[in-house]
Design a protein around this motif. Sequence first.
Motif, short mmCIF file in Angstrom:
data_model
loop_
_atom_site.label_atom_id
_atom_site.label_comp_id
_atom_site.label_asym_id
_atom_site.label_seq_id
_atom_site.Cartn_x
_atom_site.Cartn_y
_atom_site.Cartn_z
N GLU A 190 6.93 1.76 -3.01
CA GLU A 190 7.92 2.73 -3.39
C GLU A 190 7.97 4.20 -3.01
O GLU A 190 8.54 4.16 -2.40
N LYS A 191 5.97 4.27 -2.96
CA LYS A 191 5.59 5.44 -2.32
C LYS A 191 6.07 5.23 -1.10
O LYS A 191 6.10 6.48 -0.75
N ARG A 192 5.57 4.38 -0.25
CA ARG A 192 6.12 4.82 1.40
C ARG A 192 7.46 4.98 0.97
O ARG A 192 8.10 5.55 1.78
N ASP A 193 8.50 4.51 0.35
CA ASP A 193 9.68 4.23 1.28
C ASP A 193 10.01 6.21 0.34
O ASP A 193 10.85 6.78 1.16
N LYS A 194 9.74 6.61 -0.94
CA LYS A 194 9.94 8.25 -1.24
C LYS A 194 9.48 8.99 -0.31
O LYS A 194 10.47 9.69 0.23
#
Length: 454
Positions: free
Chosen positions: A31-35
Amino acid sequence: MNSKHAALSEKFIADEPRTNWHDETLWFVREKRDKATHGLPEWEQLREWASQIKNHTLSNLNAYLTEFEEKAKANGIKVHWAADAQEHNEIVHSIIKKNNIQKIVKSKSMLTEECHLNDYLQEKGLEVVDTDLGERIVQFRKEPPSHIVLPAIHLKKQDVSDTFHEHLNTEKGNNDPQYLTEAARQHLRSKFIEADLAITGVNFAIAETGGFVVCTNEGNADMGAHTAKVHIACMGFEKIIPKAEHLSVFLRILARSATGQAITTYSSHFHKPRPDQEMHLVIVDNGRSRQLGRADFKNSLKCIRCAACFNTCPVYRRSGGHSYHTTTAGPIGSILNPNLDMKTNADLPFASTLCGSCSNVCPVKIDIHEQLWKWRQEIVKEGYVSSDKKTAMKGMSYMFSNPALYRFVGIIGRWMMRNFPNLLKSKHNLWFKQREMPEAPKKSFRDWYIDHQK
């Protein structure tokens, strides 16, 4: 077929709370990667550039490796070539012997893990201290890393606390991360100062300049390389990129894909040794040229080891890195390792749902899920699957090719699930082993569709 992954996964998932925690933790990183990527309007353009640069480099590898060697030597770096892991380890050991080195520190390097350098040197009576925090934790525990970016992601704070209490005499039961990190920092500081040799990996090697870049979040590669009298950097030959201007593309996608950071804390450029230092670079093949020659699998050499495919993979997240029984786990490991040893790693391409999430997040656009599917075909062709699996697949193929038979089997299957559920909940039904059987539908989708059409 070798079923190591299934057996090792079974051990990992026996601890259900830890399995759930491992799954959730890695999805948090995804999710951090997506943000991080969604906040960058040019993200898809960067992916395309990175992919094209890597494609071009792999198609002209001989020229760029030759150029890199010439420039590196002109800079004062001693360049060595290793055909395989054994030769890599022998080269490193010869440098150690020549310089009468006793104390060695090493920052994270998946290539040296692949070559089992630590074990080789320990057999020669030498101690190698891993200085990445996660690597040092698993080294104390005599475990391999379970993830190429987060080596100790399979461990909880209490596990680290227990390990440090045993090896560093920290306060028993104190699992405060700041306290544990400070204990590791104090322990490693003297190792850095006393070391004669620093071994590092290489993230990118630039043909145009003869220099190379090492990316870390802890600065441990820099500390080692800047205090030791000898620096050995080890790299697979696929780490090469043509020009310095290309580096910005890769530095922008690497950390965002790996941990959701805009950039790694330290991106350190090495071009030449200090006046009082020796700098060596070991360039390794170890099966890469064979992969380069396989049209279906050549693209896997574009990998920049960000581990984005690990963090998104539903199989990796719920089976743990050690279940892959190789240095590089996860989806990318499952297409790299059969190239090294198809028989031993024949199980790995089957450790996938082929959902394609790995390919979707790959920053250099490797068609990972398609290569997993192609490896399955190669493995079956070579006879590295069990006879019962082969028979079952042939039976399924025949059934799916005959609509009438397929509908009949569906009717029988639904009837069995409703009337004899215990027959399906047996040890012979491997699908049921770690799952709950769903409730049988009242009718097939085809029947439902025909009814609704009417």
